[in-house]
Motif scaffolding. Structure first.
Motif, PDB file in Angstrom:
ATOM      1  N   ASP A 162       0.841  -1.208   0.000  1.00  0.00           N
ATOM      2  CA  ASP A 162       0.000   0.000   0.000  1.00  0.00           C
ATOM      3  C   ASP A 162       0.872   1.253   0.000  1.00  0.00           C
ATOM      4  O   ASP A 162       1.794   1.375   0.813  1.00  0.00           O
ATOM      5  CB  ASP A 162      -0.920   0.014   1.223  1.00  0.00           C
ATOM      6  CG  ASP A 162      -2.051  -0.988   1.079  1.00  0.00           C
ATOM      7  OD1 ASP A 162      -2.365  -1.372  -0.064  1.00  0.00           O
ATOM      8  OD2 ASP A 162      -2.619  -1.393   2.117  1.00  0.00           O
ATOM      9  N   HIS A 163       0.597   2.163  -0.939  1.00  0.00           N
ATOM     10  CA  HIS A 163       1.354   3.402  -1.118  1.00  0.00           C
ATOM     11  C   HIS A 163       2.762   3.149  -1.657  1.00  0.00           C
ATOM     12  O   HIS A 163       3.693   3.906  -1.386  1.00  0.00           O
ATOM     13  CB  HIS A 163       1.427   4.202   0.194  1.00  0.00           C
ATOM     14  CG  HIS A 163       0.101   4.474   0.817  1.00  0.00           C
ATOM     15  ND1 HIS A 163      -0.889   5.196   0.173  1.00  0.00           N
ATOM     16  CD2 HIS A 163      -0.412   4.093   2.016  1.00  0.00           C
ATOM     17  CE1 HIS A 163      -1.953   5.265   0.957  1.00  0.00           C
ATOM     18  NE2 HIS A 163      -1.700   4.609   2.077  1.00  0.00           N
ATOM     19  N   SER A 200      -0.664  -8.279  -4.630  1.00  0.00           N
ATOM     20  CA  SER A 200      -0.783  -7.525  -3.386  1.00  0.00           C
ATOM     21  C   SER A 200      -1.468  -8.414  -2.362  1.00  0.00           C
ATOM     22  O   SER A 200      -2.013  -9.473  -2.698  1.00  0.00           O
ATOM     23  CB  SER A 200      -1.575  -6.231  -3.597  1.00  0.00           C
ATOM     24  OG  SER A 200      -2.919  -6.517  -3.923  1.00  0.00           O
ATOM     25  N   VAL A 235      -4.408  -1.374  -6.051  1.00  0.00           N
ATOM     26  CA  VAL A 235      -3.496  -0.975  -4.977  1.00  0.00           C
ATOM     27  C   VAL A 235      -3.090   0.469  -5.218  1.00  0.00           C
ATOM     28  O   VAL A 235      -2.629   0.820  -6.313  1.00  0.00           O
ATOM     29  CB  VAL A 235      -2.233  -1.856  -4.940  1.00  0.00           C
ATOM     30  CG1 VAL A 235      -1.389  -1.519  -3.720  1.00  0.00           C
ATOM     31  CG2 VAL A 235      -2.591  -3.326  -4.958  1.00  0.00           C
ATOM     32  N   GLY A 236      -3.246   1.318  -4.210  1.00  0.00           N
ATOM     33  CA  GLY A 236      -2.893   2.718  -4.357  1.00  0.00           C
ATOM     34  C   GLY A 236      -1.392   2.935  -4.299  1.00  0.00           C
ATOM     35  O   GLY A 236      -0.701   2.389  -3.427  1.00  0.00           O
ATOM     36  N   SER A 237      -0.881   3.718  -5.242  1.00  0.00           N
ATOM     37  CA  SER A 237       0.540   4.057  -5.241  1.00  0.00           C
ATOM     38  C   SER A 237       0.779   5.299  -4.406  1.00  0.00           C
ATOM     39  O   SER A 237      -0.164   5.906  -3.877  1.00  0.00           O
ATOM     40  CB  SER A 237       1.022   4.294  -6.668  1.00  0.00           C
ATOM     41  OG  SER A 237       0.419   5.453  -7.216  1.00  0.00           O
ATOM     42  N   ASP A 238       2.023   5.708  -4.303  1.00  0.00           N
ATOM     43  CA  ASP A 238       2.365   6.868  -3.484  1.00  0.00           C
ATOM     44  C   ASP A 238       1.804   8.173  -4.044  1.00  0.00           C
ATOM     45  O   ASP A 238       1.650   9.150  -3.307  1.00  0.00           O
ATOM     46  CB  ASP A 238       3.884   6.977  -3.310  1.00  0.00           C
ATOM     47  CG  ASP A 238       4.632   6.995  -4.634  1.00  0.00           C
ATOM     48  OD1 ASP A 238       4.009   6.718  -5.681  1.00  0.00           O
ATOM     49  OD2 ASP A 238       5.838   7.284  -4.619  1.00  0.00           O
ATOM     50  N   PRO A 282      -3.821   4.084  -8.816  1.00  0.00           N
ATOM     51  CA  PRO A 282      -3.912   2.669  -8.442  1.00  0.00           C
ATOM     52  C   PRO A 282      -3.537   1.742  -9.590  1.00  0.00           C
ATOM     53  O   PRO A 282      -3.724   2.071 -10.760  1.00  0.00           O
ATOM     54  CB  PRO A 282      -5.389   2.507  -8.078  1.00  0.00           C
ATOM     55  CG  PRO A 282      -6.083   3.483  -8.982  1.00  0.00           C
ATOM     56  CD  PRO A 282      -5.139   4.648  -9.166  1.00  0.00           C
ATOM     57  N   VAL A 300       5.018   3.688   2.827  1.00  0.00           N
ATOM     58  CA  VAL A 300       4.689   2.297   3.153  1.00  0.00           C
ATOM     59  C   VAL A 300       4.967   2.044   4.633  1.00  0.00           C
ATOM     60  O   VAL A 300       6.064   2.338   5.133  1.00  0.00           O
ATOM     61  CB  VAL A 300       5.513   1.321   2.288  1.00  0.00           C
ATOM     62  CG1 VAL A 300       5.372  -0.115   2.808  1.00  0.00           C
ATOM     63  CG2 VAL A 300       5.060   1.396   0.836  1.00  0.00           C
TER      64      VAL A 300
END
Length: 356
Positions: free
Chosen positions: A36-37, A68, A74-77, A81, A105
């Motif tokens: 996540d992130h 994941s 999944v969300g990136s920074d 997603p 993270v």
């Protein structure tokens, strides 16, 4: 099929193809675990190196999957997603496994990640931790008494939880099939090191070519010849000038005697220097230089092949056709079609994960 003889070989060897060679590649499976992130730049840098390897038609094809803990998006920074499969031990049977961390993270031990890392490492696969994901390799016991690279903000946490792991100042590390890097800026070098191990013997020069693609600034000629071949000795000025003249006269090639006269040496002296430093006679090097330019125009532009032939100094298309096929293994049109077609550049030849 003829082959490149000169120092330009490394720029072109990955593009040489025959119709018989398509479909006989070695597939290397690479998995990315997205936390996540996760750092999207780190992921794209690593994946782009794999994609470039596929695009230049190597004998090794990298097939990428993303996973994941929960699956789905999944969300990136940066909030973009990416889609992923749900991670499980049963699904992981890969040659390399990257865990993608990031500045945002949160690090915590996870039994599923621990098991899949141990499974991959136990099967002689390469395991890698990006940004602060060295934490997960350490948690799996894969970095004991080894140095690892991690983002400076995460080193203290790793040192506290895993004192047996040594955190260093290196941008990336790779030893005993365990790799770590400190962030997006070092993800490329780490991925190239991994590809060097995973690629087939036929691809011995592949990593150098990928590095050239991703670091396109042309170094001084005295240090590197056309970005391809490191030279032990400085290049003599006459050779430097001669190559520059060739590069600046692609469309209307100069005679070799004329080039020698411009640089102030005899033709024989020029031939000796080309043979010593560039592994080819001047005429041969000039031909390969023009065909290299032709290959670039065919791939990167929509110009007609007749225009490409004229732009690279060939007075007739049949002559260009023959010379191009001799060195690249396919006629120009087939080369262009195959480079972009689904038959030659399908989803398995491109390192593109679902949703990316």
């Amino acid at each position: 099929m003829d082959t490149f003889q000169s120092a330009l070989k490394l720029q072109n060897i990955g593009f040489q193809q025959t119709t018989e060679s398509v479909g006989h590649e070695r597939v290397v499976r690479v998995a990315f675990i997205l936390l996540d992130h996760f750092s999207l730049t780190s992921l794209s840098t690593a994946m782009d190196a794999l994609a470039t390897g596929n695009l230049i038609n190597s004998k090794t094809v990298y097939k990428v999957s993303t996973y994941s803990l929960l699956g789905g998006l999944v969300g990136s920074d940066i909030g973009i997603p990416l889609s992923s499969e749900t991670l499980s031990v049963e699904k992981i049977n890969h040659d390399a496994l990257f865990v993608i961390g990031g500045q945002r993270v949160r690090l915590s031990s996870n039994p599923t990640i621990r098991r899949v890392l141990k499974k991959t490492a136990g099967g002689r696969g390469v395991v890698a931790g990006v940004w602060n994901a060295a934490f997960y390799l350490a948690d799996a016991g894969l970095l004991d008494d080894q140095y690892c690279a991690c983002h400076a903000d995460s080193c203290a946490l790793i040192n506290e939880y895993y004192p047996q792991v040594k955190t260093g100042e290196a941008e990336y590390t790779f030893a005993q099939r365990r790799a770590t890097c400190a962030g997006a800026s070092s993800a490329l070098d780490m991925t190239l090191a991994i590809m060097q191990v995973l690629s087939s013997q036929h691809d011995a020069d592949l990593v150098d070519e990928i590095k050239r693609v991703h670091q396109p600034k042309k170094p001084p000629f005295n240090d590197v010849t056309l970005g391809a071949v490191s030279l032990v000795k400085p290049v003599p000025r006459p050779l430097n000038v001669a190559v520059s003249l060739m590069e600046n006269h692609i469309e209307e090639p100069m005679e070799i005697d004329e080039i020698a006269s411009h640089v102030g040496v005899s033709r024989r002296q020029l031939e000796r220097r080309f043979a010593r430093y560039l592994n080819a006679a001047p005429n041969r090097y000039y031909l390969e230089l023009r065909l290299t330019r032709a290959r670039q125009l065919i791939i990167q532009s929509n110009r007609s092949l007749t225009d490409v032939a004229l732009a690279t100094g060939f007075v007739s298309y049949p002559h260009f056709y023959k010379r191009f096929k001799d060195l690249f293994g396919l006629p120009p049109m087939t080369f262009r079609d195959n480079y972009y077609s689904s038959d030659f550049s399908n989803s398995e030849r491109y390192a593109i994960a679902a949703g990316f």
